[in-house]
Design an enzyme around this catalytic site. Structure first.
Site, PDB file in Angstrom:
ATOM      1  N   ASP A   1       0.851  -1.194   0.000  1.00 33.10           N
ATOM      2  CA  ASP A   1       0.000   0.000   0.000  1.00 33.10           C
ATOM      3  C   ASP A   1       0.884   1.240   0.000  1.00 33.10           C
ATOM      4  OD1 ASP A   1      -2.416   1.319  -0.096  1.00 33.10           O
ATOM      5  OD2 ASP A   1      -2.647   1.392   2.081  1.00 33.10           O
TER       6      ASP A   1
ATOM      7  N   TYR B   1       1.124   5.684  -0.504  1.00 29.46           N
ATOM      8  CA  TYR B   1       0.608   6.853   0.225  1.00 29.46           C
ATOM      9  C   TYR B   1       0.651   8.039  -0.735  1.00 29.46           C
ATOM     10  CZ  TYR B   1      -0.021   9.481   4.656  1.00 29.46           C
ATOM     11  OH  TYR B   1      -0.493  10.242   5.702  1.00 29.46           O
TER      12      TYR B   1
ATOM     13  N   HIS C   1      -4.563  13.767   1.008  1.00 31.48           N
ATOM     14  CA  HIS C   1      -4.772  12.949   2.211  1.00 31.48           C
ATOM     15  C   HIS C   1      -3.551  13.055   3.130  1.00 31.48           C
ATOM     16  CE1 HIS C   1      -5.858   9.509   4.759  1.00 31.48           C
ATOM     17  NE2 HIS C   1      -4.636   9.039   4.550  1.00 31.48           N
TER      18      HIS C   1
ATOM     19  N   ARG D   1       1.075  17.095  12.778  1.00 29.55           N
ATOM     20  CA  ARG D   1       2.245  17.990  12.746  1.00 29.55           C
ATOM     21  C   ARG D   1       1.863  19.272  12.027  1.00 29.55           C
ATOM     22  NH1 ARG D   1       3.730  13.102  10.824  1.00 29.55           N
ATOM     23  NH2 ARG D   1       3.402  13.920   8.748  1.00 29.55           N
TER      24      ARG D   1
ATOM     25  N   GLU E   1     -10.634   3.835   3.887  1.00 26.47           N
ATOM     26  CA  GLU E   1      -9.784   4.670   3.032  1.00 26.47           C
ATOM     27  C   GLU E   1     -10.114   4.363   1.582  1.00 26.47           C
ATOM     28  OE1 GLU E   1      -5.643   4.166   4.143  1.00 26.47           O
ATOM     29  OE2 GLU E   1      -5.861   5.620   5.779  1.00 26.47           O
TER      30      GLU E   1
ATOM     31  N   GLU F   1      -9.242   4.072  -2.073  1.00 29.09           N
ATOM     32  CA  GLU F   1      -8.011   3.895  -2.854  1.00 29.09           C
ATOM     33  C   GLU F   1      -8.323   3.170  -4.157  1.00 29.09           C
ATOM     34  OE1 GLU F   1      -4.597   2.408  -0.812  1.00 29.09           O
ATOM     35  OE2 GLU F   1      -5.272   3.108   1.164  1.00 29.09           O
TER      36      GLU F   1
ATOM     37  N   ASP G   1      -9.134   0.407   2.215  1.00 26.93           N
ATOM     38  CA  ASP G   1      -8.130   0.056   3.219  1.00 26.93           C
ATOM     39  C   ASP G   1      -8.697   0.399   4.599  1.00 26.93           C
ATOM     40  OD1 ASP G   1      -5.805  -0.495   4.610  1.00 26.93           O
ATOM     41  OD2 ASP G   1      -4.829   1.385   4.049  1.00 26.93           O
TER      42      ASP G   1
ATOM     43  N   ARG H   1      -8.032   3.797  13.581  1.00 25.20           N
ATOM     44  CA  ARG H   1      -7.165   4.959  13.845  1.00 25.20           C
ATOM     45  C   ARG H   1      -6.576   4.947  15.245  1.00 25.20           C
ATOM     46  NH1 ARG H   1      -6.121   6.010   8.752  1.00 25.20           N
ATOM     47  NH2 ARG H   1      -7.995   6.510   7.560  1.00 25.20           N
TER      48      ARG H   1
ATOM     49  N   GLN I   1      -3.841   2.487  15.257  1.00 26.60           N
ATOM     50  CA  GLN I   1      -2.778   3.014  14.398  1.00 26.60           C
ATOM     51  C   GLN I   1      -1.941   4.059  15.141  1.00 26.60           C
ATOM     52  OE1 GLN I   1      -4.382   4.725  10.798  1.00 26.60           O
ATOM     53  NE2 GLN I   1      -2.385   5.121   9.881  1.00 26.60           N
TER      54      GLN I   1
ATOM     55  N   TYR J   1       2.040   2.865  15.426  1.00 25.31           N
ATOM     56  CA  TYR J   1       2.693   3.069  14.133  1.00 25.31           C
ATOM     57  C   TYR J   1       4.174   3.462  14.206  1.00 25.31           C
ATOM     58  CZ  TYR J   1       2.769   8.203  13.874  1.00 25.31           C
ATOM     59  OH  TYR J   1       3.043   9.521  14.070  1.00 25.31           O
TER      60      TYR J   1
ATOM     61  N   LYS K   1      -4.277  -2.004  10.209  1.00 21.73           N
ATOM     62  CA  LYS K   1      -4.619  -2.080   8.787  1.00 21.73           C
ATOM     63  C   LYS K   1      -4.858  -3.513   8.317  1.00 21.73           C
ATOM     64  CE  LYS K   1      -3.555   2.277   7.519  1.00 21.73           C
ATOM     65  NZ  LYS K   1      -4.412   3.137   6.680  1.00 21.73           N
TER      66      LYS K   1
ATOM     67  N   THR L   1      -8.879  -5.748   4.087  1.00 21.38           N
ATOM     68  CA  THR L   1      -8.804  -4.809   2.967  1.00 21.38           C
ATOM     69  C   THR L   1      -9.799  -5.318   1.939  1.00 21.38           C
ATOM     70  OG1 THR L   1      -6.433  -4.518   3.377  1.00 21.38           O
ATOM     71  CG2 THR L   1      -7.283  -3.746   1.258  1.00 21.38           C
TER      72      THR L   1
ATOM     73  N   THR M   1      -4.765   6.604   0.093  1.00 22.51           N
ATOM     74  CA  THR M   1      -6.063   7.282   0.120  1.00 22.51           C
ATOM     75  C   THR M   1      -6.063   8.483  -0.807  1.00 22.51           C
ATOM     76  OG1 THR M   1      -6.139   6.693   2.434  1.00 22.51           O
ATOM     77  CG2 THR M   1      -7.804   8.251   1.671  1.00 22.51           C
TER      78      THR M   1
ATOM     79  N   GLU N   1     -10.431  12.463   7.919  1.00 24.07           N
ATOM     80  CA  GLU N   1     -10.403  13.808   7.337  1.00 24.07           C
ATOM     81  C   GLU N   1     -11.760  14.498   7.449  1.00 24.07           C
ATOM     82  OE1 GLU N   1      -7.921  13.622   3.440  1.00 24.07           O
ATOM     83  OE2 GLU N   1      -8.442  11.575   4.022  1.00 24.07           O
TER      84      GLU N   1
HETATM   85 CA    CA Z   1      -3.995   3.152   2.945  1.00 24.66          CA
END
Ligand code: CA
Length: 443
Positions: free
Chosen positions: A134, A136, A141, A150, A208, A210, A242, A246, A249, A253, A262, A266, A369, A383
């Site tokens: 997968d 990114y 996204h 951040r 997600e 995708e 996906d 959260r 995650q 992560y 994850k 899927t 995503t 989001e």
């Molecule tokens: Ca993904």
């Protein structure tokens, strides 16, 4: 790449194919199906609301002599043998199928006997997926999620140089319609950054949006695929959800990236819409914003920049138990577009193999995503709900921040271009089931 099989004026004798949202004569996507009468999974092609049995066709003698060698590929229980063939074999099959299903086709009665109503077949994963990666590549996204974590530096410095990705898990890839069990795992409530985690059902289950990229012919270990040859290794596309927990995650992560947040499921749409069918819907890769670095030479190909993106509109819908109880249609959460990928699929493939990593026929790549820069096409609830801070209004008094048990997520994709028949990728759907009990012993 555009030929007579893309002519919009051509129609099929299969009545439901006329103006079909996803599968008119010009699409001819490949999948694997079985029927109540014949439970053997076997290759098929979607035409309107019907599925044509390719194994029966291969044995019928109706396929052109040029395709005689392909017969064993079409009687396998997965599409892996066909995917391993060069694009010329898929193209010859496409031409043969077109000629058998077009209005002026011979042998209609015999071909009609090989059709099953799509509503009466079981669709299986189209291939045995050896490996799943997968990426990114959806930059909006990445920006939206990065801003939540951040605010000063939403994109990490490598993002515009390296197509970011991770190795996912193939065993938990499921075909559309398979229920998705809410995962258990270690959770920490947002804002409780010093508290110890507990274990239980994810409270922040998300989807997600995708695209999935199906590998055609594989590549050799130790041999990078040059970007100019990358398209020859891509058989087609599907939709990919996906599913993402959260809360799991956020806690797990660092430092090695996604894991149990994850790999519990899927979901993919059942049909491989071939690159041949998608030929009219290729578009220029959008120019990078001023000031962004040019891709390194191994990721740059002028032809790929001119045609490497896909003109695909992408929709996400949510159907809640309350909506179904009152007979309401699913609520559209987002309408996005596949052009919001920072890297083309050829760039993803060239990068994946630059170190000599080999790809195999039937491998699956996710794009990451896909979100729009504006709010109408956000590809995840993370989001849409701004990290759970702003509930999404579903109408009739219902809201969501994350998915609840019984919620069904449905994704669809459509390609349109003036002068061509519109085609779709079919749909991917999955309904959330409650988490199983963890049977924690009482202390
Ligand atoms: Ca993904």
């Amino acid at each position: 790449m555009i030929d007579r099989t893309h002519e919009a004026r051509r129609t099929s004798w299969v009545a439901s194919a006329q103006g079909h949202a996803d599968f008119p004569l010009q699409n001819l996507p490949l999948g694997v199906f079985s029927t109540p009468r014949d439970r053997r999974p076997r290759p098929g092609v979607a035409i309107g609301d019907e599925v044509l049995d390719l194994s029966a066709l291969a044995l019928s003698g109706l396929l052109d002599t040029a395709l005689a060698d392909a017969a064993p590929l079409l009687t396998a229980d997965t599409l892996n043998p066909l995917l391993a063939q060069p694009a010329s074999v898929r193209l010859a099959l496409r031409h043969a199928l077109f000629d058998l299903l077009a209005d002026d086709a011979p042998h209609r009665a015999r071909v009609a006997e090989m059709l099953s109503a799509a509503s009466h077949v079981t669709l299986h994963l189209p291939a045995r997926i050896g490996d799943y990666t997968d990426f990114y590549a959806g930059i909006h996204h990445a920006l939206n999620v990065g801003r939540q974590f951040r605010p000063d530096q939403p994109l990490l410095p490598n993002y515009k140089w390296v197509p970011i990705g991770y190795h996912g898990r193939a065993s938990s890839i499921v075909v559309s319609g398979t229920p998705v069990v809410r995962p258990n795992g270690q959770r920490r409530a947002p804002g409780q950054d010093t508290a110890a985690p507990d274990a239980g059902p994810s409270r922040r289950l998300d989807y997600e949006l995708e695209l999935g990229i199906w590998m055609g012919p594989g590549s050799s270990l130790g041999t990078p695929v040059p970007i100019a040859q990358a398209e020859a290794h891509i058989a087609g596309l599907c939709l990919l959800n996906d599913w993402s927990a959260r809360d799991l995650q956020a806690w797990e992560y660092q430092p090695l990236g996604p894991f149990l947040a994850k790999n519990f499921a899927t979901s993919i749409s059942p049909w491989i819409v071939t690159t041949e069918a998608l030929a009219p819907f290729r578009m220029r890769q959008p120019a990078r914003p001023e000031g962004d670095p040019a891709p390194l030479p191994y990721l740059w190909d002028a032809d790929d920049q001119a045609h490497g993106a896909f003109d695909l509109e992408l929709d996400v819908y949510l159907s809640t138990p309350a909506m179904r109880a009152r007979g309401a249609a699913a609520h559209r959460l987002a309408r996005g577009h596949a052009s919001h990928l920072y890297w083309t699929v050829a760039q993803l493939l060239a990068h994946h193999t630059v170190n000599g990593c080999n790809l195999q026929a039937g491998d699956l790549l996710g794009t990451g995503t896909i979100s729009t820069p504006t709010p109408e096409g956000l590809g995840s609830l993370l989001e849409l709900s701004e990290g759970g801070r702003r509930p999404v209004d579903l109408g009739e008094g219902e809201t969501r921040t994350f998915l609840e048990d019984g919620d069904e997520v449905i994704m669809r994709a459509r390609a349109r271009r003036d002068g061509f028949a519109s085609i779709g990728l079919g749909e991917v759907r999955g309904i959330v089931q409650p988490a199983p009990s963890l049977h924690v012993p009482l202390s």
